[in-house]
Design a protein around this motif. Structure first.
Motif, mmCIF file in Angstrom:
data_model
loop_
_atom_site.group_PDB
_atom_site.id
_atom_site.type_symbol
_atom_site.label_atom_id
_atom_site.label_comp_id
_atom_site.label_asym_id
_atom_site.label_seq_id
_atom_site.Cartn_x
_atom_site.Cartn_y
_atom_site.Cartn_z
ATOM 1 N N THR A 2 0.840 -1.191 0.000
ATOM 2 C CA THR A 2 0.000 0.000 0.000
ATOM 3 C C THR A 2 0.878 1.246 0.000
ATOM 4 O OG1 THR A 2 -0.091 -0.044 2.415
ATOM 5 C CG2 THR A 2 -1.845 -1.198 1.244
ATOM 6 N N SER A 3 0.240 2.411 -0.054
ATOM 7 C CA SER A 3 1.006 3.659 -0.030
ATOM 8 C C SER A 3 1.688 3.819 1.330
ATOM 9 C CB SER A 3 0.079 4.848 -0.282
ATOM 10 O OG SER A 3 -0.775 5.047 0.837
ATOM 11 N N PHE A 4 2.707 4.661 1.361
ATOM 12 C CA PHE A 4 3.396 4.926 2.629
ATOM 13 C C PHE A 4 2.439 5.509 3.656
ATOM 14 C CE2 PHE A 4 7.236 4.989 -0.152
ATOM 15 C CZ PHE A 4 7.862 3.905 0.436
ATOM 16 N N TYR A 5 1.477 6.296 3.213
ATOM 17 C CA TYR A 5 0.474 6.871 4.117
ATOM 18 C C TYR A 5 -0.273 5.766 4.849
ATOM 19 C CZ TYR A 5 -3.911 9.114 5.541
ATOM 20 O OH TYR A 5 -5.001 9.551 6.249
ATOM 21 N N PHE A 6 -0.768 4.786 4.101
ATOM 22 C CA PHE A 6 -1.519 3.700 4.734
ATOM 23 C C PHE A 6 -0.612 2.723 5.461
ATOM 24 C CE2 PHE A 6 -4.974 5.197 1.993
ATOM 25 C CZ PHE A 6 -5.947 5.335 2.970
ATOM 26 N N GLU A 7 0.602 2.521 4.991
ATOM 27 C CA GLU A 7 1.558 1.691 5.727
ATOM 28 C C GLU A 7 1.777 2.273 7.115
ATOM 29 O OE1 GLU A 7 3.478 -1.163 4.881
ATOM 30 O OE2 GLU A 7 2.132 -1.345 3.171
ATOM 31 N N ASP A 8 1.899 3.587 7.176
ATOM 32 C CA ASP A 8 2.176 4.271 8.433
ATOM 33 C C ASP A 8 0.983 4.236 9.389
ATOM 34 O OD1 ASP A 8 3.672 6.022 10.217
ATOM 35 O OD2 ASP A 8 2.325 7.622 9.536
ATOM 36 N N THR A 50 -5.519 15.111 13.154
ATOM 37 C CA THR A 50 -4.290 14.875 13.909
ATOM 38 C C THR A 50 -4.084 13.420 14.312
ATOM 39 O OG1 THR A 50 -5.421 15.455 15.964
ATOM 40 C CG2 THR A 50 -4.220 17.226 14.818
ATOM 41 N N ALA A 51 -5.151 12.679 14.558
ATOM 42 C CA ALA A 51 -5.035 11.272 14.977
ATOM 43 C C ALA A 51 -6.206 10.456 14.420
ATOM 44 C CB ALA A 51 -4.975 11.181 16.495
ATOM 45 N N PRO A 52 -6.289 10.347 13.100
ATOM 46 C CA PRO A 52 -7.430 9.626 12.516
ATOM 47 C C PRO A 52 -7.522 8.173 12.981
ATOM 48 C CG PRO A 52 -5.759 10.062 10.859
ATOM 49 C CD PRO A 52 -5.363 10.827 12.078
ATOM 50 N N GLU A 53 -6.391 7.578 13.333
ATOM 51 C CA GLU A 53 -6.407 6.189 13.795
ATOM 52 C C GLU A 53 -7.123 6.024 15.133
ATOM 53 O OE1 GLU A 53 -2.791 8.003 15.652
ATOM 54 O OE2 GLU A 53 -3.702 8.107 13.667
ATOM 55 N N MET A 54 -7.320 7.121 15.861
ATOM 56 C CA MET A 54 -8.059 7.082 17.122
ATOM 57 C C MET A 54 -9.560 7.244 16.891
ATOM 58 S SD MET A 54 -5.737 6.590 19.371
ATOM 59 C CE MET A 54 -6.472 6.992 20.934
ATOM 60 N N VAL A 55 -9.938 7.858 15.797
ATOM 61 C CA VAL A 55 -11.347 8.112 15.477
ATOM 62 C C VAL A 55 -11.917 6.981 14.620
ATOM 63 C CG1 VAL A 55 -12.979 9.798 14.532
ATOM 64 C CG2 VAL A 55 -10.799 10.586 15.505
ATOM 65 N N ASP A 111 -14.385 19.747 8.228
ATOM 66 C CA ASP A 111 -13.310 19.906 7.254
ATOM 67 C C ASP A 111 -12.479 18.624 7.276
ATOM 68 O OD1 ASP A 111 -14.010 22.462 6.512
ATOM 69 O OD2 ASP A 111 -12.627 23.433 7.920
ATOM 70 N N GLY A 112 -12.210 18.086 6.127
ATOM 71 C CA GLY A 112 -11.428 16.856 6.036
ATOM 72 C C GLY A 112 -12.233 15.589 6.266
ATOM 73 N N GLY A 113 -13.517 15.725 6.513
ATOM 74 C CA GLY A 113 -14.363 14.571 6.796
ATOM 75 C C GLY A 113 -14.472 13.593 5.643
ATOM 76 N N ASP A 114 -14.519 14.121 4.427
ATOM 77 C CA ASP A 114 -14.617 13.274 3.242
ATOM 78 C C ASP A 114 -13.395 12.357 3.142
ATOM 79 O OD1 ASP A 114 -14.073 12.958 0.065
ATOM 80 O OD2 ASP A 114 -16.236 13.179 0.445
ATOM 81 N N SER A 115 -12.203 12.937 3.215
ATOM 82 C CA SER A 115 -10.963 12.151 3.141
ATOM 83 C C SER A 115 -10.841 11.204 4.323
ATOM 84 C CB SER A 115 -9.737 13.060 3.106
ATOM 85 O OG SER A 115 -9.696 13.780 1.900
ATOM 86 N N THR A 119 -10.302 7.215 4.168
ATOM 87 C CA THR A 119 -9.195 6.616 4.916
ATOM 88 C C THR A 119 -9.708 5.520 5.841
ATOM 89 O OG1 THR A 119 -7.846 8.619 4.812
ATOM 90 C CG2 THR A 119 -7.369 7.091 6.613
ATOM 91 N N THR A 120 -10.794 5.789 6.549
ATOM 92 C CA THR A 120 -11.369 4.825 7.481
ATOM 93 C C THR A 120 -11.817 3.563 6.756
ATOM 94 O OG1 THR A 120 -12.056 6.581 8.972
ATOM 95 C CG2 THR A 120 -13.200 4.480 9.187
ATOM 96 N N ALA A 121 -12.485 3.724 5.628
ATOM 97 C CA ALA A 121 -12.934 2.560 4.861
ATOM 98 C C ALA A 121 -11.742 1.739 4.377
ATOM 99 C CB ALA A 121 -13.804 3.013 3.686
#
Length: 170
Positions: A2-8, A50-55, A111-115, A119-121
Motif C-alpha cells: 500500500t502507499s506509505f500513508y496507509f503503511e504508516d 491529527t489522529a485519525p487512527e483514534m477516530v 473539514d477533512g471529513g470526506d478524506s 481513509t477509514t474505509a
C-alpha cells in the motif's frame, strides 16, 4: 504493498482495534468499547486530522465492500492525490451499517471529513483483507527486524525506480 500513508497509519489503527478488543483480564469487551466510541464521537471528531487512527475505530464493522477495485486503488494512494477517491465515489461501492450513517453525516460536516471517511474505509478493508500483511502489528507478523529492514530497503528501491533512478546493485 500500500502507499506509505496507509503503511504508516495502519499499524496504529490495528493496534487501536486490538486495544479495544479485550480488557486487562483478556475478556472480549469490543462491543461495549465500540458503544463508548459512538457516544464519544462528537468529541473524537476533533482528532480526524491529527489522529485519525483514534477516530476510525468508531466505524469498525460498519462497511461491507461490494466492489473492491476502488478501495484497493485508494489504499495505494493518499489524501490529496488525484487518484484518491471521494467519499461519494467510494460509498457507491460498499454497504454501510445503519448504525454508522449518523456518524458519516457528522464526519461530512467537518473539514477533512470526506478524506477521513475514505481513509477509514480503506483501513477497515486492510484489516479484513490481508492487504496490509507487512503492516500487521509486530506480535502478529512472525518475522524479525532483519526482515523489516529488507522490506524497507525494497520499498525504497521501488520508490527510487518509480522516480526514474536506476536500481542500486547490492
Amino acid at each position: 504493498m500500500t502507499s506509505f500513508y496507509f503503511e504508516d497509519i495502519f499499524e496504529r489503527y490495528a493496534n487501536e482495534i486490538d486495544d479495544l478488543r479485550s480488557d486487562s483480564e483478556g475478556r472480549d469487551v469490543l462491543k461495549r468499547r465500540m458503544r463508548d466510541k459512538h457516544k464519544e464521537f462528537p468529541f473524537l471528531l476533533s482528532m480526524i486530522d491529527t489522529a485519525p487512527e483514534m477516530v476510525a475505530p468508531a466505524f469498525h464493522g460498519a462497511f461491507r465492500f461490494v466492489s473492491q477495485t476502488l478501495v484497493y486503488g485508494a489504499a495505494h494512494s493518499e489524501p490529496g492525490d488525484d487518484d484518491f477517491p471521494s467519499w461519494s465515489e467510494l460509498a457507491r461501492t460498499l454497504e454501510l451499517a445503519d448504525w454508522a450513517k449518523p456518524l458519516v453525516d457528522q464526519c461530512l460536516k467537518q473539514d477533512g471529513g470526506d478524506s477521513f471517511l475514505v481513509t477509514t474505509a480503506v483501513l477497515e478493508h486492510m484489516l479484513g483483507s490481508g492487504l496490509a500483511v507487512r503492516s500487521a502489528p509486530e506480535s502478529s507478523r512472525g518475522h524479525d527486524e532483519d526482515d523489516d529492514a529488507e522490506d524497507l530497503s525494497e520499498a525504497g528501491d521501488e520508490w527510487m525506480s518509480e522516480q526514474g533512478f536506476d536500481a542500486v546493485e547490492r
